[in-house]
Each structure stands twice: as structure tokens, then as C-alpha cells.
Scaffold this motif. Structure first.
Motif, PDB file in Angstrom:
ATOM      1  N   PRO A  28       0.779  -1.201  -0.103  1.00 32.26           N
ATOM      2  CA  PRO A  28       0.015  -0.057  -0.033  1.00 32.26           C
ATOM      3  C   PRO A  28       0.937   1.403   0.050  1.00 32.26           C
ATOM      4  O   PRO A  28       1.911   1.323   0.413  1.00 32.26           O
ATOM      5  N   TYR A  31      -2.344   4.501   2.047  1.00 31.51           N
ATOM      6  CA  TYR A  31      -3.600   3.860   2.674  1.00 31.51           C
ATOM      7  C   TYR A  31      -3.224   2.441   3.463  1.00 31.51           C
ATOM      8  O   TYR A  31      -1.970   2.043   3.495  1.00 31.51           O
ATOM      9  N   PHE A  32      -3.966   1.805   3.881  1.00 32.40           N
ATOM     10  CA  PHE A  32      -3.659   0.738   4.828  1.00 32.40           C
ATOM     11  C   PHE A  32      -4.731  -0.220   4.506  1.00 32.40           C
ATOM     12  O   PHE A  32      -5.629  -0.377   3.871  1.00 32.40           O
ATOM     13  N   TYR A  33      -4.384  -1.768   5.214  1.00 39.32           N
ATOM     14  CA  TYR A  33      -5.167  -2.735   5.074  1.00 39.32           C
ATOM     15  C   TYR A  33      -5.517  -3.095   6.480  1.00 39.32           C
ATOM     16  O   TYR A  33      -4.739  -3.035   7.349  1.00 39.32           O
ATOM     17  N   THR A  34      -6.901  -3.731   6.619  1.00 44.25           N
ATOM     18  CA  THR A  34      -7.420  -4.331   7.654  1.00 44.25           C
ATOM     19  C   THR A  34      -7.961  -5.663   7.022  1.00 44.25           C
ATOM     20  O   THR A  34      -8.710  -5.665   6.148  1.00 44.25           O
ATOM     21  N   CYS A  48      -5.088  -7.530  11.923  1.00 44.84           N
ATOM     22  CA  CYS A  48      -3.863  -6.782  11.410  1.00 44.84           C
ATOM     23  C   CYS A  48      -4.596  -5.389  10.914  1.00 44.84           C
ATOM     24  O   CYS A  48      -4.443  -5.053   9.946  1.00 44.84           O
ATOM     25  N   LEU A  50      -5.101  -1.716  10.169  1.00 45.36           N
ATOM     26  CA  LEU A  50      -4.172  -0.437   9.754  1.00 45.36           C
ATOM     27  C   LEU A  50      -2.679  -1.058   9.519  1.00 45.36           C
ATOM     28  O   LEU A  50      -1.761  -0.285  10.145  1.00 45.36           O
ATOM     29  N   THR A  51      -2.656  -2.164   8.825  1.00 44.71           N
ATOM     30  CA  THR A  51      -1.252  -2.634   8.514  1.00 44.71           C
ATOM     31  C   THR A  51      -1.080  -1.833   7.373  1.00 44.71           C
ATOM     32  O   THR A  51      -1.711  -2.042   6.172  1.00 44.71           O
ATOM     33  N   SER A  52       0.546  -1.841   7.001  1.00 41.77           N
ATOM     34  CA  SER A  52       0.889  -1.612   5.620  1.00 41.77           C
ATOM     35  C   SER A  52       1.847  -2.868   5.189  1.00 41.77           C
ATOM     36  O   SER A  52       2.421  -2.682   4.290  1.00 41.77           O
ATOM     37  N   GLU A  53       1.745  -3.886   5.807  1.00 40.11           N
ATOM     38  CA  GLU A  53       2.230  -5.222   5.323  1.00 40.11           C
ATOM     39  C   GLU A  53       1.155  -5.901   4.246  1.00 40.11           C
ATOM     40  O   GLU A  53       0.092  -5.336   4.296  1.00 40.11           O
ATOM     41  N   SER A  75      -9.100  -2.002   2.127  1.00 40.83           N
ATOM     42  CA  SER A  75      -8.287  -0.922   2.029  1.00 40.83           C
ATOM     43  C   SER A  75      -8.673   0.311   2.591  1.00 40.83           C
ATOM     44  O   SER A  75      -9.881   0.654   2.154  1.00 40.83           O
ATOM     45  N   PRO A  78      -6.907   5.717   7.607  1.00 44.01           N
ATOM     46  CA  PRO A  78      -7.033   5.696   8.804  1.00 44.01           C
ATOM     47  C   PRO A  78      -8.002   6.913   9.410  1.00 44.01           C
ATOM     48  O   PRO A  78      -8.805   6.678  10.282  1.00 44.01           O
TER      49      PRO A  78
END
Length: 263
Positions: A28, A31-34, A48, A50-53, A75, A78
Motif C-alpha cells: 500500500p 493507505y492501509f489494510y485491515t 492486522c 491498519l497494517t502496511s504489510e 483498503s 486511517p
């Protein structure tokens, strides 16, 4: 806004001995993933957040190993996590841990070959799940009678394999006395359609009657023979040479003691 965010692609489940990692793409930017885990009968679990992994360990969200799950990779921005707009997401394929996790490598505890009997004792792989007393459950604890093990064994330096099956943790097989054997152990779940065979243990070989020719072949025999010939030759030639030198030295000493003519 959410409508401009890319969604995850190539979502895959990777699971060994019930330790399960969800993976996806792309990395990402801005933005982040959840991750949300949806079961057929269980509540939604968020992992996980708000992860950027691009991977997430979801093992503890899959404790009911017989249940079928899907993962939604959201996607998200925050600042907008608390609004009522639904973020874009991608959905994984279905995953059932009990029928899809890979059986890991058994551990060979000890083995012996006495006469015509080969004995092998091994240990189950462990899972991440814990008993009330704090000890880890093995895959045998989870699969019970659905799990069995195969021992594959063969005469050392031979390609012909044999195999036997057990539901216990020991094997005893008949072999040729005085011959070395190699072997490995593998977990099997016959009721599965896919992933029936687990990972193979390390290969071990017995050393009954093993000699240097078994280990290294005729090359070593040739080298040993050449060295032996050289040593024998040296043992014969050296005394002769020393003897001749001794005689020559003695003769020279005698000549030196004789008086010169005319003196």
C-alpha cells in the motif's frame, strides 16, 4: 476517498500445522489494510488493523479448524475508519484448516537396526494451539484417527523403496541383516482429496557393518592400494640403500687408514 483506493489482489492462504498466514498484493501507498475473517457460524474477527504489510497471521481467528472461512482484505484510510462509508475490499477463496493445512515434518527421535529389524521412533509436529495446562497440541491431537504415518525405507545406495503405515509413533520393519538402510517418515491423511501427504522428515541412514568402501567407493580402495604399495616398496628399498651406504662408508674409512705408498 475510498472509491479511489486499490483493492488487494492475489490473496492466498499459507498454512502448515494450522499456523495460517494470509498474503496478498500490492504494497500500500497512502493507505492501509485491515483483515476481516468471516466464518460460517463464528463472529467476524478483525486482524492486522491498519497494517502496511501484505501478510497477516490469522491463526488465532481460525480456532474452529473444521469451519470454513473467507477473508476480506479492506483498503482503508486511517482518518475515515469511523465513518459509515464501507471501504473497498477483496475477498479470498474459502479455506478450511482441517482439510487444507499442510502436515509438517515429523521429527525422528531415535532409530536402531539390530539384526534383521529396523526400529524407528518419531514425534508429531506441534500446532500453535494450547491445552489448558499450557502444552502445545500436536497434529495427532487434532486429527486423531484421521492421521496416519508412512515409513519409506530402502537399502543404502539402492533405488527400490518400500513403505509401511502406522497410526502409532513407532515402526518396526524386517530388513536384510548386515545391510545399511535409509528412511524417512511422512504424515498422511487418506480422507483428504488434496494435501493428503505431508512434508517429509529428514532422511537418516543406519551404519550397521558400514565400511570405508560403502562410504566412499572404489576410489578410496585404489588410493589405499597405491599408498600400501609405496610403503612396501619403501620398506624394501630403504634398508638396501642404507646397507649399501653403510658398506661404502666403511670401505672409505678403511682406505683412509691405509698409509700412502713411499711414506
Amino acid at each position: 476517498g475510498y472509491e479511489k483506493l486499490p483493492t488487494a489482489v492475489n490473496i492466498t492462504w499459507s498454512s502448515i500445522n494450522f499456523k495460517t498466514i494470509l498474503q496478498w498484493q500490492p504494497k500500500p501507498s497512502g493507505y492501509f489494510y485491515t483483515v476481516e475473517i468471516h466464518g460460517q457460524t463464528s463472529d467476524v474477527r478483525r486482524k492486522c488493523i491498519l497494517t502496511s504489510e501484505t501478510e497477516c497471521d490469522v491463526t488465532d481467528a481460525l480456532r474452529n479448524v473444521r469451519e470454513t472461512y473467507t477473508a476480506q482484505v479492506l483498503s482503508v484510510m486511517p482518518a475515515e475508519m469511523d465513518n459509515f462509508e464501507e471501504p473497498p475490499y477483496a475477498v479470498s477463496e474459502k479455506f478450511t484448516p482441517y482439510s487444507q493445512t499442510v502436515i509438517g515434518k515429523p521429527e525422528i527421535k531415535n532409530y536402531s537396526q539390530k539384526g534383521s529389524k529396523l526400529n524407528v521412533v518419531f514425534r508429531d509436529p506441534l500446532t500453535p494451539y494450547i491445552f489448558p495446562n499450557g502444552s502445545f497440541q500436536s497434529i495427532q491431537d487434532v486429527f486423531q484417527h484421521d492421521l496416519e504415518y508412512k515409513l519409506y525405507y530402502w537399502k543404502d545406495q539402492s533405488s527400490g523403496k518400500k513403505d509401511v503405515t502406522t497410526k502409532s509413533h513407532t515402526f518396526e520393519v524386517s530388513v536384510d541383516s548386515g545391510k545399511n538402510y535409509c528412511f524417512y517418515v511422512q504424515g498422511i491423511i487418506p480422507s483428504r482429496r488434496e494435501n493428503r501427504s505431508g512434508q517429509e522428515s529428514m532422511v537418516f541412514c543406519t551404519s550397521v557393518g558400514r565400511n570405508i568402501l560403502d562410504e566412499y567407493g572404489t576410489e578410496v580402495f585404489i588410493i589405499i592400494a597405491v599408498i600400501a604399495v609405496a610403503v612396501i616398496t619403501l620398506a624394501i628399498v630403504l634398508p638396501v640403500v642404507l646397507c649399501k651406504r653403510k658398506k661404502a662408508k666403511k670401505a672409505r674409512a678403511v682406505r683412509e687408514k691405509q698409509p700412502l705408498n713411499g711414506v
